[in-house]
Write a protein that holds these residues in place. Structure first.
Motif, PDB file in Angstrom:
ATOM      1  N   ALA A 297      21.214 -10.956   8.930  1.00 21.62           N
ATOM      2  CA  ALA A 297      20.258 -10.315   9.478  1.00 21.62           C
ATOM      3  C   ALA A 297      19.961  -8.849   9.208  1.00 21.62           C
ATOM      4  O   ALA A 297      18.867  -8.520   9.227  1.00 21.62           O
ATOM      5  CB  ALA A 297      20.623 -10.441  11.087  1.00 21.62           C
ATOM      6  N   ARG A 298      21.230  -8.129   9.160  1.00 19.71           N
ATOM      7  CA  ARG A 298      20.997  -6.894   8.469  1.00 19.71           C
ATOM      8  C   ARG A 298      20.490  -6.787   6.966  1.00 19.71           C
ATOM      9  O   ARG A 298      19.668  -5.842   6.950  1.00 19.71           O
ATOM     10  CB  ARG A 298      22.411  -6.108   8.415  1.00 19.71           C
ATOM     11  N   LYS A 299      20.789  -7.696   6.442  1.00 19.17           N
ATOM     12  CA  LYS A 299      20.022  -7.800   4.799  1.00 19.17           C
ATOM     13  C   LYS A 299      18.793  -7.928   5.009  1.00 19.17           C
ATOM     14  O   LYS A 299      17.929  -6.972   4.266  1.00 19.17           O
ATOM     15  CB  LYS A 299      20.887  -8.645   4.109  1.00 19.17           C
ATOM     16  N   CYS A 300      18.071  -8.737   5.762  1.00 20.94           N
ATOM     17  CA  CYS A 300      16.581  -9.023   6.038  1.00 20.94           C
ATOM     18  C   CYS A 300      16.080  -7.870   6.686  1.00 20.94           C
ATOM     19  O   CYS A 300      14.787  -7.579   6.149  1.00 20.94           O
ATOM     20  CB  CYS A 300      16.496 -10.430   6.776  1.00 20.94           C
ATOM     21  N   LEU A 301      16.696  -7.295   7.543  1.00 19.36           N
ATOM     22  CA  LEU A 301      15.940  -6.074   8.234  1.00 19.36           C
ATOM     23  C   LEU A 301      15.940  -5.012   7.356  1.00 19.36           C
ATOM     24  O   LEU A 301      14.650  -4.402   7.415  1.00 19.36           O
ATOM     25  CB  LEU A 301      16.816  -5.722   9.614  1.00 19.36           C
ATOM     26  N   CYS A 302      16.885  -4.699   6.751  1.00 13.67           N
ATOM     27  CA  CYS A 302      16.795  -3.481   5.446  1.00 13.67           C
ATOM     28  C   CYS A 302      15.456  -3.566   4.530  1.00 13.67           C
ATOM     29  O   CYS A 302      14.797  -2.859   4.204  1.00 13.67           O
ATOM     30  CB  CYS A 302      18.012  -3.393   4.775  1.00 13.67           C
ATOM     31  N   GLU A 303      15.375  -5.243   4.187  1.00 13.05           N
ATOM     32  CA  GLU A 303      14.263  -5.562   3.213  1.00 13.05           C
ATOM     33  C   GLU A 303      12.990  -5.417   3.860  1.00 13.05           C
ATOM     34  O   GLU A 303      12.139  -4.580   3.371  1.00 13.05           O
ATOM     35  CB  GLU A 303      14.436  -7.061   2.798  1.00 13.05           C
ATOM     36  N   ILE A 304      13.046  -5.642   5.149  1.00 12.80           N
ATOM     37  CA  ILE A 304      11.569  -5.527   5.925  1.00 12.80           C
ATOM     38  C   ILE A 304      11.283  -4.069   6.095  1.00 12.80           C
ATOM     39  O   ILE A 304      10.073  -3.543   5.835  1.00 12.80           O
ATOM     40  CB  ILE A 304      11.507  -6.082   7.286  1.00 12.80           C
ATOM     41  N   LEU A 305      12.367  -3.207   6.363  1.00 11.49           N
ATOM     42  CA  LEU A 305      12.092  -1.539   6.552  1.00 11.49           C
ATOM     43  C   LEU A 305      11.759  -1.133   5.070  1.00 11.49           C
ATOM     44  O   LEU A 305      10.885  -0.257   4.967  1.00 11.49           O
ATOM     45  CB  LEU A 305      13.334  -0.880   6.910  1.00 11.49           C
ATOM     46  N   ASP A 306      12.446  -1.603   4.192  1.00  9.10           N
ATOM     47  CA  ASP A 306      12.030  -0.951   2.494  1.00  9.10           C
ATOM     48  C   ASP A 306      10.817  -1.350   2.568  1.00  9.10           C
ATOM     49  O   ASP A 306      10.012  -0.469   1.597  1.00  9.10           O
ATOM     50  CB  ASP A 306      13.134  -1.582   1.693  1.00  9.10           C
ATOM     51  N   ALA A 307      10.182  -2.452   2.815  1.00 10.92           N
ATOM     52  CA  ALA A 307       8.783  -2.686   2.199  1.00 10.92           C
ATOM     53  C   ALA A 307       7.984  -1.985   3.059  1.00 10.92           C
ATOM     54  O   ALA A 307       6.609  -1.888   2.749  1.00 10.92           O
ATOM     55  CB  ALA A 307       8.637  -4.159   2.457  1.00 10.92           C
ATOM     56  N   SER A 308       8.232  -1.308   4.065  1.00 10.24           N
ATOM     57  CA  SER A 308       7.209  -0.682   5.179  1.00 10.24           C
ATOM     58  C   SER A 308       7.259   0.868   4.749  1.00 10.24           C
ATOM     59  O   SER A 308       6.457   1.572   5.562  1.00 10.24           O
ATOM     60  CB  SER A 308       7.690  -0.882   6.519  1.00 10.24           C
ATOM     61  N   VAL A 309       8.100   1.518   3.908  1.00 12.77           N
ATOM     62  CA  VAL A 309       8.012   2.744   3.633  1.00 12.77           C
ATOM     63  C   VAL A 309       6.585   3.027   2.904  1.00 12.77           C
ATOM     64  O   VAL A 309       6.270   2.566   1.998  1.00 12.77           O
ATOM     65  CB  VAL A 309       9.211   3.055   2.703  1.00 12.77           C
ATOM     66  N   GLY A 310       6.179   4.329   3.453  1.00 18.25           N
ATOM     67  CA  GLY A 310       4.918   4.661   2.936  1.00 18.25           C
ATOM     68  C   GLY A 310       4.898   5.549   1.745  1.00 18.25           C
ATOM     69  O   GLY A 310       6.170   5.851   1.137  1.00 18.25           O
ATOM     70  N   GLN A 311       3.930   6.614   1.493  1.00 17.22           N
ATOM     71  CA  GLN A 311       4.075   7.382   0.430  1.00 17.22           C
ATOM     72  C   GLN A 311       4.744   8.320   0.894  1.00 17.22           C
ATOM     73  O   GLN A 311       5.477   9.258   0.068  1.00 17.22           O
ATOM     74  CB  GLN A 311       2.727   7.746   0.183  1.00 17.22           C
ATOM     75  N   ASP A 312       4.718   9.022   2.115  1.00 17.72           N
ATOM     76  CA  ASP A 312       5.562  10.050   2.469  1.00 17.72           C
ATOM     77  C   ASP A 312       6.986   9.662   2.964  1.00 17.72           C
ATOM     78  O   ASP A 312       7.373   9.009   3.963  1.00 17.72           O
ATOM     79  CB  ASP A 312       5.000  10.758   3.897  1.00 17.72           C
TER      80      ASP A 312
END
Length: 326
Positions: A297-312
């Motif tokens: 669960a932690r691994k998948c959540l980190c992947e989701i958040l990493d994919a949501s990082v914008g330009q800033d």
């Protein structure tokens, strides 16, 4: 463009107090215009310079048909409604007692642009309704038009959304997520009776409050008579969260007896894992899902958040909880 005298009645809305909105036929709403931002300014510059506009103007679109975006053009992000069409859509949401959030305003404008597709979606249920042919609306254009309008106030909302409010109107919206229950025991008894006698497959509604409420309004249920669309949205919220009248199954809203919540309740009473008796909305059964460990669960959540990082990179990543659940 929608004539001013028809602004309130041109936008599809199934629930509420206006019979004109409820009883209209397909095609009542005129097609939405597609606005190319900067076109007027360009025309003014040509006029000021004494020149003539280019003869290579875009071909006109037949009335009743939305313009198809061209590849590589700014229209590729979706249709660009005119200001009077945006105001008409907001007006209709006020009549439905729904706060004009950006996501809901886009849906209402899409329904106005393609009224026949909107009516078809309102008649269909479940998976069929999810595949509706409503056109997309350019959200950046919509937000910019609302911010530029002197009649509106644009406020930021939770989850990265926004709302467009009339400056000279009281905000008489229904809080569709409120836990306040102002309905009588007799009301809920009638709701329990209606949905309790439905068989599997009799009702399969979209999971979103807005679309679900539209389809419930089309059923002309006696205990929902006279309710605005906003009030029906609130009913759906309470029916799911407090009264065990409705529930979810495979992302659709179904009678509680066939919901995943009912399955979990049965599993808890019998001390069995939910996967042991998993069902789908149509009752045919669903494959058991593997249990997720905390590490996974932690691994998948980190992947989701990493994919949501914008330009800033200085701004923390965030993602709506509903997306995480999906």
């Amino acid at each position: 463009k929608i004539p001013p005298e028809r602004r309130h009645f041109a936008v599809p809305s199934t629930a509420g107090r206006s019979p004109q909105l409820r009883n209209r036929g397909p095609g009542t709403a005129p097609a939405m215009g597609v606005r190319r931002r900067g076109a007027r300014r360009g025309a003014q510059k040509v006029a000021e310079s004494g020149g003539e506009a280019s003869s290579e103007a875009p071909a006109s679109v037949p009335q009743g048909q939305p313009q198809q975006p061209t590849r590589g053009s700014r229209a590729s992000a979706g249709l660009k409604p005119e200001l009077d069409e945006i105001l008409a859509a907001i007006e209709s949401l006020y009549a439905d007692e729904l706060k004009p959030f950006g996501r809901i305003l886009r849906k209402r404008l899409a329904e106005c642009c393609a009224p026949e597709a909107a009516l078809q979606r309102e008649r269909e249920e479940g998976a069929k309704a999810k595949g509706s042919n409503l056109p997309d609306i350019d959200v950046k254009h919509l937000h910019a038009m609302c911010e530029e309008c002197s009649e509106l106030r644009v406020d930021p909302e939770e989850g990265g959304d926004w709302s467009a409010i009339f400056l000279d109107r009281p905000e008489t919206f229904v809080d569709i997520y409120s836990s306040d229950d102002m309905y009588s025991e007799a009301f809920w008894a009638e709701a329990h009776e209606h949905f309790g006698i439905l068989r599997k497959g009799d009702m399969l509604l979209p999971g979103g409050r807005y679309s679900c409420a539209q389809m419930l309004a089309n059923r002309d249920l006696p205990f929902l008579s006279g309710f605005t669309l906003g009030q029906i949205c609130h009913f759906v919220q309470l029916a799911i969260s407090k009264h065990k009248v409705l529930g979810y199954s495979d992302g659709s809203v179904v009678p509680y007896a066939y919901s995943q919540s009912m399955v979990k309740e049965q599993c808890a009473k019998s001390a069995q894992p939910c996967a042991a008796i998993a069902i789908s909305a149509d009752g045919t059964g669903a494959p058991a899902m593997p249990f997720a460990t905390w590490e996974l669960a932690r691994k998948c959540l980190c992947e989701i958040l990493d994919a949501s990082v914008g330009q800033d990179e200085d701004v923390p990543a965030w993602v709506p909880l509903s997306n995480v659940k999906r």
